[in-house]
Design an enzyme around this catalytic site. Structure first.
Site, PDB file in Angstrom:
ATOM      1  N   PRO A 275       0.815  -1.210   0.000  1.00 44.30           N
ATOM      2  CA  PRO A 275       0.000   0.000   0.000  1.00 44.30           C
ATOM      3  C   PRO A 275       0.852   1.264   0.000  1.00 44.30           C
ATOM      4  O   PRO A 275       1.903   1.312   0.640  1.00 44.30           O
ATOM      5  CB  PRO A 275      -0.781  -0.109   1.323  1.00 44.30           C
ATOM      6  CG  PRO A 275       0.080  -0.949   2.202  1.00 44.30           C
ATOM      7  CD  PRO A 275       0.825  -1.900   1.297  1.00 44.30           C
ATOM      8  N   CYS A 340       2.708  29.512 -15.711  1.00 45.21           N
ATOM      9  CA  CYS A 340       2.173  30.044 -16.963  1.00 45.21           C
ATOM     10  C   CYS A 340       1.548  28.956 -17.825  1.00 45.21           C
ATOM     11  O   CYS A 340       2.029  28.648 -18.920  1.00 45.21           O
ATOM     12  CB  CYS A 340       3.286  30.744 -17.728  1.00 45.21           C
ATOM     13  SG  CYS A 340       3.949  32.075 -16.745  1.00 45.21           S
TER      14      CYS A 340
HETATM   15  N1  LLP Z   1       2.807  -1.484  -6.086  1.00 42.63           N
HETATM   16  C1  LLP Z   1       3.004  -1.210  -7.386  1.00 42.63           C
HETATM   17  C2  LLP Z   1       3.671  -2.213  -8.216  1.00 42.63           C
HETATM   18  C3  LLP Z   1       2.579   0.016  -7.917  1.00 42.63           C
HETATM   19  O1  LLP Z   1       2.764   0.268  -9.208  1.00 42.63           O
HETATM   20  C4  LLP Z   1       1.925   0.965  -7.092  1.00 42.63           C
HETATM   21  C5  LLP Z   1       1.489   2.258  -7.615  1.00 42.63           C
HETATM   22  C6  LLP Z   1       1.751   0.638  -5.710  1.00 42.63           C
HETATM   23  C7  LLP Z   1       2.192  -0.600  -5.258  1.00 42.63           C
HETATM   24  C8  LLP Z   1       1.093   1.575  -4.750  1.00 42.63           C
HETATM   25  O2  LLP Z   1      -0.211   1.822  -5.111  1.00 42.63           O
HETATM   26  P1  LLP Z   1      -1.187   2.646  -4.130  1.00 42.63           P
HETATM   27  O3  LLP Z   1      -1.426   1.787  -2.906  1.00 42.63           O
HETATM   28  O4  LLP Z   1      -0.493   3.917  -3.773  1.00 42.63           O
HETATM   29  O5  LLP Z   1      -2.398   2.862  -4.938  1.00 42.63           O
HETATM   30  N2  LLP Z   1       0.590   9.035  -9.364  1.00 42.63           N
HETATM   31  C9  LLP Z   1      -0.708   8.406  -9.302  1.00 42.63           C
HETATM   32  C10 LLP Z   1      -0.643   7.037  -8.706  1.00 42.63           C
HETATM   33  C11 LLP Z   1       0.281   6.073  -9.442  1.00 42.63           C
HETATM   34  C12 LLP Z   1       0.354   4.729  -8.808  1.00 42.63           C
HETATM   35  C13 LLP Z   1       1.414   3.898  -9.437  1.00 42.63           C
HETATM   36  N3  LLP Z   1       1.638   2.612  -8.830  1.00 42.63           N
HETATM   37  C14 LLP Z   1      -1.650   9.313  -8.533  1.00 42.63           C
HETATM   38  O6  LLP Z   1      -1.244  10.406  -8.115  1.00 42.63           O
HETATM   39  O7  LLP Z   1      -2.833   8.998  -8.384  1.00 42.63           O
END
Ligand code: LLP
Length: 413
Positions: A275, A340
């Site tokens: 997570p 900008c």
């Molecule tokens: N494991 C892997 C292999 C991942 O690619 C990701 C996130 C996570 C774990 C963690 O996921 P989470 O629990 O945070 O959902 N920049 C985007 C989110 C990109 C997520 C990429 N991978 C945003 O601001 O919404």
């Protein structure tokens, strides 16, 4: 659930008034609550009842070494996706045996660094990656632990850009035969150790359905491997649980874990979760000051370079006044930054009674906030501050103008 609350109309992070932090460190500034981080991590670690497990916090969501150090002290492992994140995690005191290296494009240097550090597992996503790791491990004559990330072809998650588990996405291996073949090769190699399976279906996921389907598919694949004489000891089900930015009602970590336990009941594999957002998002706010009011625009001193999510994904972040001493307003504003570009906004159509000089807190900014910030428009990056009860710590200072050009050189003709 977080620890940002009003006391006498003043917005506090735990026991510290955000206005005091703004005065001390200036704005824009990221402020994180230790209690929130610890609470969210323990919502995961306390929820497993039956299965051997490990929670690997996803460093990409919030990578400051003070935060990683805190989560490490609370028993977290780490999910990393680059040599830079490996460096951060190790600097923060992480146990390499609790580090999972994910990512679709690991370079040779990154692979070698991971092997040297002695990480728990490389989650690999292609045959070419297997060949690369095999070659490097053989050259180094050091064993490399490997899990295979498979693509379960499940559509879950928020914005199209952050959906990762569909067949058409670039992630994982989508053919079961290929997974089996690859696992066999890994198993037979002198320097490779086969650990297990990984899958991550996306981010900001608001229902348990996709997680359940992914768990069931993973279990089937485990059985298939086991039946072929390949021992699976590790099952990494990724991250992805959503958070409430607006009025969303995501499942809790407990509900997610109950779903997984139901599928894997009675099994011996170690279950890993990765997570990010669900631990870090609500732990942070971006504090910003109103520079100007102009028609329907609040022009703040924070911009898309500080918090890119609204501009990139049209993401919603709630905005709260740091001092709530005015009547409610009917006026609707767009909160924008000084950059900008028309796309430079932090929030749209917010009803707020605003005056120049007022402070605002952009909420749920702990995940994918600072880590995605940049120096666009030659704007020094904001500081990061960690609050612990009535104490606060500057965990990353504001960048200076000198920092902006520190790595550059004018060639001498
Ligand atoms: N494991 C892997 C292999 C991942 O690619 C990701 C996130 C996570 C774990 C963690 O996921 P989470 O629990 O945070 O959902 N920049 C985007 C989110 C990109 C997520 C990429 N991978 C945003 O601001 O919404």
């Amino acid at each position: 659930m977080d620890y940002f609350n009003y006391k006498n109309n003043q917005l506090f992070c735990e026991e510290v008034a955000l206005s005091d932090l703004a005065e001390k460190y200036g704005t824009p500034a990221y402020v994180y609550s230790k209690k929130t981080l610890v609470r969210h991590l323990s919502a995961y670690s306390n929820s497993f009842e039956k299965l051997n497990n490990m929670i690997c916090f996803s460093v990409k969501s919030l990578g400051n070494i003070a935060i990683l150090n805190l989560l490490n002290s609370q028993g977290a492992g780490f999910d990393i996706v680059s040599g830079g994140e490996l460096f951060r995690a190790l600097k923060a005191g992480a146990d390499p045996k609790k580090i999972i290296f994910s990512g679709v494009g690991k370079s040779s240097v990154e692979v070698a660094a991971g092997i040297k550090a002695g990480i728990l597992s490389f989650n690999i996503e292609s045959i070419s990656e297997y060949e690369r790791i095999k070659k490097i491990a053989n050259e180094m004559q050091v064993s490399a632990p490997i899990s295979i990330r498979f693509n379960p072809d499940i559509h879950a998650g928020g914005h199209d850009y952050i959906s990762t588990g569909r067949k058409e996405d670039k992630f994982g291996i989508d053919s079961e035969e290929q997974v089996l073949e690859l696992a066999q090769k890994i198993n037979e190699d002198e320097y490779l150790i086969f650990k297990g399976l990984a899958c991550h279906i996306g981010s900001q996921i608001l229902s348990l359905d996709g997680f359940e389907k992914a768990a069931i598919k993973t279990l089937k694949l485990c059985d298939n491997l086991n039946n072929n004489g390949i021992n699976v000891t590790l099952v990494d089900l990724g991250g992805g649980l959503g958070v409430p930015y607006k009025e969303e009602e995501p499942p809790s970590p407990k509900e997610l874990i109950q779903t997984i336990e139901k599928v894997f009941i009675g099994r011996n594999e170690q279950i890993i979760l990765e997570p990010g957002r669900s631990i870090s998002a609500n732990s942070g706010v971006l504090v910003t000051k109103i520079e100007y009011l102009k028609n329907k625009f609040i022009i703040a001193d924070a911009a898309m370079n500080d918090l890119l999510r609204p501009a990139l994904y049209q993401a919603h972040h709630s905005v709260m006044p740091v001092i709530k001493n005015k009547e409610a307003s009917d006026m609707e504003y767009d909160l924008v930054g000084p950059i900008c570009e028309t796309g430079d906004y932090l929030a749209k159509n917010i009803k707020i009674n605003a005056e120049e000089g007022d402070l605002l807190a952009v909420k749920t900014a702990g995940a994918y906030g600072f880590v995605m910030s940049s120096n666009y428009n030659a704007r020094p990056r904001a500081p990061e501050i960690l609050v612990d009860g009535s104490n606060h710590y500057l965990i990353r200072r504001r960048e200076t103008l000198e920092d902006l050009i520190d790595l550059e050189e004018i060639p001498i003709a």
